[in-house]
Motif scaffolding. Structure first.
Motif, PDB file in Angstrom:
ATOM      1  N   VAL A 317       0.978  -1.322  -0.014  1.00  0.00           N
ATOM      2  CA  VAL A 317       0.035   0.006  -0.056  1.00  0.00           C
ATOM      3  C   VAL A 317       0.985   1.283   0.003  1.00  0.00           C
ATOM      4  O   VAL A 317       1.570   1.292   1.045  1.00  0.00           O
ATOM      5  CB  VAL A 317      -0.857  -0.066   1.260  1.00  0.00           C
ATOM      6  N   TYR A 318       0.932   1.961  -1.142  1.00  0.00           N
ATOM      7  CA  TYR A 318       1.904   3.093  -1.098  1.00  0.00           C
ATOM      8  C   TYR A 318       1.505   4.139  -2.138  1.00  0.00           C
ATOM      9  O   TYR A 318       0.606   4.118  -3.158  1.00  0.00           O
ATOM     10  CB  TYR A 318       3.554   2.413  -1.781  1.00  0.00           C
ATOM     11  N   ASN A 319       1.922   5.326  -1.752  1.00  0.00           N
ATOM     12  CA  ASN A 319       1.689   6.593  -2.638  1.00  0.00           C
ATOM     13  C   ASN A 319       0.226   7.107  -2.524  1.00  0.00           C
ATOM     14  O   ASN A 319      -0.241   7.758  -3.580  1.00  0.00           O
ATOM     15  CB  ASN A 319       2.045   6.390  -3.940  1.00  0.00           C
ATOM     16  N   ASN A 320      -0.487   6.446  -1.696  1.00  0.00           N
ATOM     17  CA  ASN A 320      -2.057   6.777  -1.595  1.00  0.00           C
ATOM     18  C   ASN A 320      -2.326   8.046  -0.863  1.00  0.00           C
ATOM     19  O   ASN A 320      -1.513   8.275   0.149  1.00  0.00           O
ATOM     20  CB  ASN A 320      -2.749   5.677  -0.847  1.00  0.00           C
ATOM     21  N   ILE A 346       3.620   2.057   2.792  1.00  0.00           N
ATOM     22  CA  ILE A 346       4.813   2.866   2.547  1.00  0.00           C
ATOM     23  C   ILE A 346       4.463   4.338   1.741  1.00  0.00           C
ATOM     24  O   ILE A 346       3.550   4.296   0.868  1.00  0.00           O
ATOM     25  CB  ILE A 346       5.718   2.101   1.725  1.00  0.00           C
ATOM     26  N   ASN A 347       4.952   5.435   2.292  1.00  0.00           N
ATOM     27  CA  ASN A 347       4.824   6.793   1.717  1.00  0.00           C
ATOM     28  C   ASN A 347       3.373   7.056   1.240  1.00  0.00           C
ATOM     29  O   ASN A 347       3.177   7.659   0.127  1.00  0.00           O
ATOM     30  CB  ASN A 347       5.815   6.538   0.320  1.00  0.00           C
ATOM     31  N   THR A 375       0.431 -10.331  11.090  1.00  0.00           N
ATOM     32  CA  THR A 375       1.930 -10.425  11.357  1.00  0.00           C
ATOM     33  C   THR A 375       2.763  -9.452  10.172  1.00  0.00           C
ATOM     34  O   THR A 375       2.036  -9.623   9.146  1.00  0.00           O
ATOM     35  CB  THR A 375       2.379 -11.671  11.589  1.00  0.00           C
ATOM     36  N   ASN A 376       3.961  -9.113  10.764  1.00  0.00           N
ATOM     37  CA  ASN A 376       4.850  -8.662   9.797  1.00  0.00           C
ATOM     38  C   ASN A 376       4.190  -7.504   8.868  1.00  0.00           C
ATOM     39  O   ASN A 376       4.219  -7.457   7.562  1.00  0.00           O
ATOM     40  CB  ASN A 376       5.113  -9.808   8.710  1.00  0.00           C
ATOM     41  N   ILE A 377       3.816  -6.424   9.501  1.00  0.00           N
ATOM     42  CA  ILE A 377       3.304  -5.369   9.074  1.00  0.00           C
ATOM     43  C   ILE A 377       4.479  -4.208   9.243  1.00  0.00           C
ATOM     44  O   ILE A 377       4.919  -3.987  10.121  1.00  0.00           O
ATOM     45  CB  ILE A 377       1.903  -4.662  10.007  1.00  0.00           C
ATOM     46  N   ILE A 378       4.630  -3.556   8.152  1.00  0.00           N
ATOM     47  CA  ILE A 378       5.472  -2.355   7.990  1.00  0.00           C
ATOM     48  C   ILE A 378       4.882  -1.125   7.803  1.00  0.00           C
ATOM     49  O   ILE A 378       3.791  -1.016   6.645  1.00  0.00           O
ATOM     50  CB  ILE A 378       6.600  -2.657   7.122  1.00  0.00           C
ATOM     51  N   VAL A 379       5.111  -0.089   8.653  1.00  0.00           N
ATOM     52  CA  VAL A 379       4.614   1.238   8.290  1.00  0.00           C
ATOM     53  C   VAL A 379       5.810   2.307   8.384  1.00  0.00           C
ATOM     54  O   VAL A 379       6.415   2.590   9.482  1.00  0.00           O
ATOM     55  CB  VAL A 379       3.568   1.589   9.677  1.00  0.00           C
ATOM     56  N   ARG A 380       5.846   2.834   7.232  1.00  0.00           N
ATOM     57  CA  ARG A 380       7.201   3.626   6.946  1.00  0.00           C
ATOM     58  C   ARG A 380       7.005   4.718   6.046  1.00  0.00           C
ATOM     59  O   ARG A 380       6.194   4.517   4.867  1.00  0.00           O
ATOM     60  CB  ARG A 380       8.393   2.508   6.288  1.00  0.00           C
ATOM     61  N   ASN A 381       7.575   5.810   6.276  1.00  0.00           N
ATOM     62  CA  ASN A 381       7.463   7.085   5.368  1.00  0.00           C
ATOM     63  C   ASN A 381       6.291   7.672   5.179  1.00  0.00           C
ATOM     64  O   ASN A 381       5.963   8.292   4.069  1.00  0.00           O
ATOM     65  CB  ASN A 381       8.396   6.600   4.042  1.00  0.00           C
ATOM     66  N   ASN A 382       5.198   7.254   5.988  1.00  0.00           N
ATOM     67  CA  ASN A 382       4.000   7.946   5.811  1.00  0.00           C
ATOM     68  C   ASN A 382       3.899   9.175   6.530  1.00  0.00           C
ATOM     69  O   ASN A 382       4.461   9.425   7.622  1.00  0.00           O
ATOM     70  CB  ASN A 382       2.803   6.797   6.470  1.00  0.00           C
ATOM     71  N   ILE A 383       2.914  10.218   6.076  1.00  0.00           N
ATOM     72  CA  ILE A 383       2.514  11.482   6.629  1.00  0.00           C
ATOM     73  C   ILE A 383       1.439  11.105   7.420  1.00  0.00           C
ATOM     74  O   ILE A 383       0.082  10.815   6.661  1.00  0.00           O
ATOM     75  CB  ILE A 383       2.466  12.674   5.841  1.00  0.00           C
TER      76      ILE A 383
END
Length: 695
Positions: A317-320, A346-347, A375-383
């Motif tokens: 899930v990214y750039n949304n 991401i982002n 499990t194994n959830i990454i939350v990175r570079n989000n505003i």
């Protein structure tokens, strides 16, 4: 989510495995791109092997005709569907077709059977009284290599456009493109147990009007559905004003595909929902979507679950951009009975969600309390900015990795290497989430898992480091446009490289025509002229003569002398005027440019309107003015027959602005009187009509 398929139909779901167990993001998002390149090459190599024909359908046609020209058109789309073969194109001309269209014949590899709107026209398939249970206005059953483009599909007690395996085998290689689907009892776009399905550039509105009732007496799926579909793409669609339930639902083992560049305003539940249900879903990318503006309780942006014991894995899930929603922006909910694993968030920009403070904040990873695992959830570079309850909530502890996010607001967890403060958006209230040059989000992201392009298609990074959020600040895109005619041909070309350039007019991309217009007054005289190619327009020279005089003989007429396009500063649109009197260009009253269009003189109970077609997506602006009897004589603006705004009385020039969704849309400005009392100038004006196409 509510899961319903036709009783007695097997699922035939292919349970796919992740393509790279060690690091599925190593192919992010090249996985999708690579398969599309191979697919396009195969299509190119095979496309020359079939001799293609072109057919036409018109409301005044006859199914006994040859169908090979506009003057010998067929009458029904169903007859065309029963006749056309692989590589053939069926052009449907303007008018309303009260039909149910069943498509069971297939094209062949790379050779679509195409059903498309005739260039510049907007045919309507009206399903009133024609659609039974478990059916759609257009029903593609166990057929392959079919494209449906540019049609308006409306008024169904059940579904709009339906794709399935009800004929005994999985449908495949279906493109549903640039259509308007509206006023549907249950699902607007429905695909079940099929492969290689594309929804591109459609507008879906006023669907799921039956809610928990209708013929079934209960909820039947959602607004845009993929059920047990493998290899799919949902892109460039606009979904809004739906009555109930999720906007897009990928469920029951739907796998290997992408959802991107959609504009969604959810009415109820999630804008995009992945629910594996009791099957295995995975390898899905959700990116570059704008999900926004709903104050209804429970409206989330993106949600991922496995409600009945299945698994949802390897989801990116990214750039949304998710903004202004009543419930959680991006959510892994508590109620799954199955497994949610390997999800990367991401982002993204998540702004002012969970405004009712009833859910889990901006990004909510909820502890599972229904027997499942997350499990194994990454939350990175989000505003995450100004969300209710929390900016980020984490109910699974160390099973989540939360790093390098910008936190603007209170509540929840921060994770590691975070920054705080206002993200300094350019204009969040206006929907512009680009970063100002002093934003703390700039250069404070991390390269790990970051997509190589931002929401605009700009390469990352542009500065000394990666930015946080959906937009990368600074620099410019190195993307080189690759201009190609849109298919089916409609007079426009598009950038096949998706560099962000708007589609543009190109006469070389016009659809073929076998008809040469020759404008003549209709006989008997009735105020209209026709061109012999199924087009007609008003012309005062064709009005019936006064009683007692001899009418002139009908003959060729020149085009109307007044240029409405020049009057409103927009010659790109094709302008027409209809009603009890024509609009006309004049120079005495205007906003800019020395001229404007003015409504014709009408009496009590009469109306006059000016209209044009716009091919979205894009931004429309115009200025209008009225001088009339207040609350009685009114100037109204419509998009596709739906009133958007109105003015009455003495109103000086006002600017109005609207977002126009993908596909062809009818814009109409209508001035009407309800009695014979006049006030002011008893007129309406339109000026400075601007339309900017968006990528």
């Amino acid at each position: 989510m509510s899961f319903h398929t036709k009783p007695g139909v097997p699922s035939f779901i292919n349970h796919l495995q992740p393509e790279n167990d060690s690091d599925p993001m190593s192919i992010f998002p090249a996985r999708i791109k690579g398969s599309l390149i191979v697919f396009a090459l195969a299509l190119f190599l095979s496309s020359s092997l079939v001799s293609a024909s072109t057919y036409y359908v018109a409301t005044d046609g006859n199914d006994g005709n040859s169908g090979t020209s506009t003057s010998s058109a067929w009458k029904t789309i169903q007859h065309a569907a029963d006749t056309a073969n692989g590589g053939d194109t069926v052009y449907v001309m303007a008018g309303t077709y009260n039909e149910h269209v069943s498509i069971t014949k297939s094209g062949s590899s790379g050779n679509y059977i195409t059903f498309a709107a005739y260039s510049g026209q907007t045919p309507v398939i009206d399903g009133t009284g024609k659609v039974g249970n478990w059916d759609g206005i257009i029903h593609i059953s166990s057929a392959n290599w079919i494209r449906v483009a540019g049609l308006t599909v409306k008024n169904s007690a059940w579904n709009g456009i339906m794709i399935d395996n009800y004929g005994g085998s999985r449908a495949s290689n279906i493109i549903i493109q640039n259509n308007l689907i509206r006023d549907i009892g249950y699902t607007g776009l429905y695909a079940e147990n099929s492969d290689y399905i594309t929804y591109d550039g459609n507008t879906v509105a006023n669907t799921q009007t039956n809610g928990n009732g209708g013929p079934a007496g209960s909820q039947q799926n959602e607004n845009v559905d993929m059920i047990g579909v493998n290899n799919f793409e949902i892109k460039n669609n606009k979904i809004y004003a739906t009555a109930h339930f999720e906007s897009i639902d990928l469920k029951i083992g739907t796998s290997t595909g992408s959802v991107h560049h959609n504009d969604i305003s959810p009415t109820e539940s999630a804008g995009i929902y992945i629910d594996a249900w009791d099957a295995q879903s995975g390898n899905i990318d959700i990116y570059d979507n704008y999900i926004h503006d709903s104050s209804n309780a429970g409206t989330r942006g993106i949600a991922i679950g496995a409600e009945q014991g299945g698994s949802a894995k390897y989801i990116n899930v990214y750039n949304n951009i998710v903004a202004n929603l009543a419930a959680t922006g991006i959510n892994i909910p508590w109620y799954s009975k199955g497994t949610v694993d390997n999800v990367k968030i991401i982002n993204n920009v998540v702004y002012k969600t969970d405004t009712l403070s009833q859910w889990a904040g901006g990004i909510g990873i909820q502890a599972n309390t229904n027997g499942g695992t997350t499990t194994n959830i990454i939350v990175r570079n989000n505003i995450v900015s100004q969300n209710g309850v929390a900016q980020i909530s984490n109910g699974i502890g160390s099973s989540a990795t939360i790093t390098n996010n910008l936190i603007d607001g209170s509540g929840g967890v921060t994770g590691s290497n975070y920054v705080t403060g206002s993200p300094q958006f350019v204009n969040a209230a206006g929907g512009d989430f680009h970063l100002q040059s002093s934003s703390p989000a700039i250069n404070n992201g991390i390269s790990t898992d970051a997509p190589d392009k931002d929401y605009d298609g700009k390469s990352r990074p542009q500065g000394n480091g990666y930015d946080i959020g959906a937009y990368e600040s600074g620099g410019s895109s190195a993307c080189t446009p690759n201009w190609q005619c849109r298919q089916p041909l409609d007079g426009y070309e598009h950038d096949a490289n998706n560099c962000g350039s708007a589609d543009r007019l190109n006469s070389a991309c016009n659809a073929p025509s076998t008809c040469t217009p020759s404008w003549k007054c209709e006989s008997p005289l009735n105020g209209y002229e026709s061109d012999g190619c199924n087009n007609r327009r008003t012309n005062s020279a064709c009005n019936p003569p006064p009683s007692g005089t001899t009418p002139p003989a009908p003959g060729p007429l020149p085009p109307p002398t007044s240029s409405l396009g020049e009057a409103v500063d927009n010659t790109a649109f094709r302008w027409t005027t209809v009603g009890d009197a024509d609009w006309f260009g004049q120079t005495s009253t205007y906003y800019s440019g020395g001229s404007s269009a003015q409504s014709g003189k009408i009496g009590g109970g009469q109306s006059t309107w000016i209209k044009a077609k716009a091919t979205g997506p894009g931004k429309l602006k115009f200025h209008w003015k009225v001088s009339s009897e207040p609350d009685r004589d009114i100037l109204k603006f419509y998009i596709d027959g739906w009133q958007q705004s109105k003015i009455s009385g003495d109103v000086d020039w006002q600017e109005k602005a609207y977002s126009i969704g993908p596909g062809i849309h009818i814009l109409k400005w209508k001035y009407s009187k309800n009695n014979r009392v006049s006030s002011g100038s008893d007129a309406a004006w339109l000026d400075k009509v601007e339309f900017i196409r968006m990528p």
